[in-house]
Write a protein that holds these residues in place. Sequence first.
Motif, short mmCIF file in Angstrom:
data_model
loop_
_atom_site.label_atom_id
_atom_site.label_comp_id
_atom_site.label_asym_id
_atom_site.label_seq_id
_atom_site.Cartn_x
_atom_site.Cartn_y
_atom_site.Cartn_z
N LEU A 157 -21.03 -61.20 -59.80
CA LEU A 157 -21.95 -60.23 -60.38
C LEU A 157 -22.70 -59.47 -59.29
O LEU A 157 -22.83 -58.24 -59.35
N LEU A 158 -23.21 -60.20 -58.31
CA LEU A 158 -23.97 -59.58 -57.23
C LEU A 158 -23.11 -58.60 -56.44
O LEU A 158 -23.55 -57.50 -56.10
N HIS A 159 -21.87 -58.98 -56.18
CA HIS A 159 -20.94 -58.12 -55.45
C HIS A 159 -20.73 -56.81 -56.21
O HIS A 159 -20.74 -55.72 -55.63
N TYR A 160 -20.57 -56.90 -57.50
CA TYR A 160 -20.39 -55.71 -58.33
C TYR A 160 -21.62 -54.80 -58.30
O TYR A 160 -21.49 -53.57 -58.20
N LEU A 178 -34.39 -54.30 -55.88
CA LEU A 178 -34.15 -54.87 -57.20
C LEU A 178 -32.98 -55.86 -57.18
O LEU A 178 -33.06 -56.92 -57.80
N ILE A 179 -31.92 -55.52 -56.46
CA ILE A 179 -30.78 -56.44 -56.37
C ILE A 179 -31.20 -57.73 -55.67
O ILE A 179 -30.77 -58.83 -56.06
N GLU A 180 -32.05 -57.62 -54.66
CA GLU A 180 -32.55 -58.82 -53.99
C GLU A 180 -33.38 -59.67 -54.96
O GLU A 180 -33.29 -60.91 -54.97
N THR A 181 -34.17 -59.00 -55.78
CA THR A 181 -34.96 -59.71 -56.80
C THR A 181 -34.03 -60.39 -57.80
O THR A 181 -34.24 -61.55 -58.18
N ILE A 182 -32.99 -59.67 -58.23
CA ILE A 182 -32.02 -60.23 -59.17
C ILE A 182 -31.35 -61.45 -58.57
O ILE A 182 -31.17 -62.48 -59.24
N ALA A 183 -30.99 -61.38 -57.29
CA ALA A 183 -30.36 -62.51 -56.61
C ALA A 183 -31.28 -63.74 -56.66
O ALA A 183 -30.81 -64.86 -56.89
N ASP A 190 -30.62 -66.79 -49.87
CA ASP A 190 -30.68 -65.61 -49.02
C ASP A 190 -29.41 -65.44 -48.18
O ASP A 190 -28.98 -64.30 -47.94
N ARG A 191 -28.81 -66.53 -47.72
CA ARG A 191 -27.59 -66.42 -46.92
C ARG A 191 -26.45 -65.82 -47.73
O ARG A 191 -25.71 -64.96 -47.25
N ASP A 192 -26.30 -66.26 -48.97
CA ASP A 192 -25.27 -65.69 -49.83
C ASP A 192 -25.56 -64.22 -50.13
O ASP A 192 -24.65 -63.38 -50.17
N TYR A 193 -26.83 -63.93 -50.37
CA TYR A 193 -27.24 -62.54 -50.63
C TYR A 193 -26.91 -61.64 -49.45
O TYR A 193 -26.32 -60.58 -49.59
N GLN A 194 -27.30 -62.08 -48.23
CA GLN A 194 -27.05 -61.28 -47.03
C GLN A 194 -25.56 -61.15 -46.75
O GLN A 194 -25.10 -60.12 -46.24
N SER A 195 -24.80 -62.18 -47.06
CA SER A 195 -23.35 -62.16 -46.85
C SER A 195 -22.70 -61.06 -47.69
O SER A 195 -21.92 -60.24 -47.19
#
Length: 269
Positions: A157-160, A178-183, A190-195
């Motif tokens: 979902l995050l990738h999309y 907003l995407i960071e908030t959603i994550a 945070d590591r998965d988000y930054q990746s």
Amino acid sequence: MSGFASWIGGALGWTLGGPIGAAIGFAIGTAVDKATSKGLLLEPPKRGSRQRRKRTDPVYEKRRRRISTTQKKAQTKSGDFEVSLLVLSAIVMKADGEVTTSEKNYVRDYFVKMYGKERANHAFQLFNGILKKEDLSTRQICQQIQLYMDHSSRLQLLHYLFGVTKADGHVSEEEVELIETIAGYLYINDRDYQSIKAMFYNPVDSAYKILEIDKSVTNDEVKKAYRKMAKKYHPDKVQHLGEEHVKGANEKFRQVQKAYEQLQKERRF
């Protein structure tokens, strides 16, 4: 409308309840109102009809909700993932106060690619209704998704969503924040988000960020990180969502391979 109704019936599972269910209900109502205005639907039964509304026991409903939240997380199905995509896409696209044609086309093209033209048309009809809803709660919607959706599906979902933000060629700070908030709401660290973010924005040392490592690591640690990330992002992780999503997950997997090959070249191992 029969095709639309059939698609909705097949698409909704755990999304029938909670804030996502409310958003979908609003969107369906919008579609029905539009169809009625064009004479596509029959008039609803009048108040004198024999049909009776079932009474809802508030005590029972409260207990049912409490039980449902403690049940084991069910494996996400394709339809549930699909409507989650639509609702979160609408939230992200509205973050900067403007929904562009490019962003909407990205959603349509994605659904055509994943599901075929007919199913995509039904999805986009629903999506337009969701865009009109003003009071979508990002936190509540994400909480519902996190409760029922497995981690690999949430990463997809995050990738999309990052793809949506780049669709119009302009990425606003509001959208990224907003995407960071959603994550965070989805319990994505945070590591998965930054990746995943590094797969789209190519920051300095993006290969390291994609593999979730620092520049100071050894070559053996790079190899270990690659094996770990290849396993985490392997398309088989979302196989339960259907073949169409396995194809979509291949993009993340290719980015991991590309990052590893880049570091192999730079470090000469």
